[in-house]
Design a protein around this motif. Structure first.
Motif: not given
Ligand code: SAM
Length: 284
Positions: A135-143, A266-280
């Motif tokens: 992912i780092y490689k695919l980003l432009k610098p500053g992306g 009604t079936i309720t499922i609880n879970y955790k979601l990762f949110i990641v922000y990263a800057l090259r």
């Protein structure tokens, strides 16, 4: 995962979470005219694990500010890429096969993207460090990148149960459990990887999420749409596998089932979601 028709129909959970992520976090990306390649002008976007392409075309792209002049959706599944190209390819949008955890990425794609997105995909990836390096490689610098994927979900407990079931264990050659499922301090593990691969500014957040499925059949089809094993089974085997899967899921203490009058459960499922922000970082 290669069931684009089923996924297109039974992905309400993913769609709701992805919308939440866009509403809450899209503003974190560098859309301004600060220095760096593409800032403020036309820009290029990559979506990793684009799947059937429906979410990208109907939800993501219309919400992007300014002018997205190039959109590339990648996916490791040939079937998904073919489906997305057949339904959504256009002058500005293309879909290409790529495994984000592969040892190398196509050099013509390196340093090509101002913004990288990935929704509901990186929990499939065992080689986390390799994926983030790519992912780092695919980003432009500053992306920069905005990524959302499962950290913990009770469905993985069923995968574990099925993997120890004599009937099914020889089908479970790969470990499908999300790499951070039930891990202590997964944010710390991920932050370490982001730092190692070169990101300078980053955020890893765990969001508690919950989804209600209206009817056991909807839950069954939603699970089947992303299940990596059923598509390798014959039809009767797939039915038996899903029957066993569903028997286990309704027993889980973390899954809540309610039935009011003659309405579907009604079936309720609880879970955790990762949110990641990263800057090259920008280059000097
Ligand atoms: C649940 S779908 C998500 C589709 C879409 N992003 C969405 O949110 O609706 C996950 C997709 O990730 C793809 N995938 C899994 N592992 C991958 C990898 N290593 N590299 C690229 N794509 C991958 C699967 O083929 C599948 O199409």
């Amino acid at each position: 995962m290669d069931q684009p028709f089923l996924y297109s129909r039974y992905s309400d959970l993913q769609r709701a979470d992805n919308l939440f992520v866009l509403e809450e976090y899209l503003r974190l990306l560098r859309w301004d005219s600060s220095p760096g390649v593409g800032r403020g002008g036309p820009y290029a976007v990559l979506d990793i694990g684009v799947g059937d392409g429906r979410f990208a075309v109907e939800v993501l792209v219309p919400r992007l500010p300014g002018k997205c002049e190039r959109f590339v959706g990648v996916d490791s599944s040939e079937v998904m890429v073919k489906f997305a190209n057949q339904h959504y390819k256009s002058r500005h949008m293309e879909f290409v096969q790529l495994d984000i955890a592969s040892d190398t990425v196509d050099p013509s794609l390196e340093r090509s993207f101002d913004h990288v997105f990935s929704f509901y995909t990186l929990h499939w990836v065992r080689r986390q460090r390799q994926a983030f390096q790519n992912i780092y490689k695919l980003l432009k610098p500053g992306g920069d990148a905005l990524l959302a994927f499962l950290a913990t979900n009770p469905i993985y407990d069923i995968h574990q149960i099925m993997a120890s079931n004599e009937k099914w264990k020889h089908y479970m050659k790969t470990d499908y459990i999300a790499p951070y499922h039930k891990k202590k301090h997964p944010e710390k593990q991920l932050e370490r990887i982001l730092k190692q691969v070169g990101f300078t500014k980053y955020m890893c957040r765990l969001e508690n999420r919950s989804h209600q499925f209206h009817g056991v059949d909807v839950l069954r089809k939603s699970i089947k749409a992303v299940n990596p094993i059923v598509s390798n089974l014959s039809e009767p085997e797939a039915k038996e596998y899903m029957d066993d899967f569903m028997k286990e899921i309704v027993e889980l203490p973390t899954v809540k089932i309610e039935k009011i009058n003659n309405n579907p459960e009604t079936i309720t499922i609880n879970y955790k979601l990762f949110i990641v922000y990263a800057l090259r970082p920008d280059e000097e």
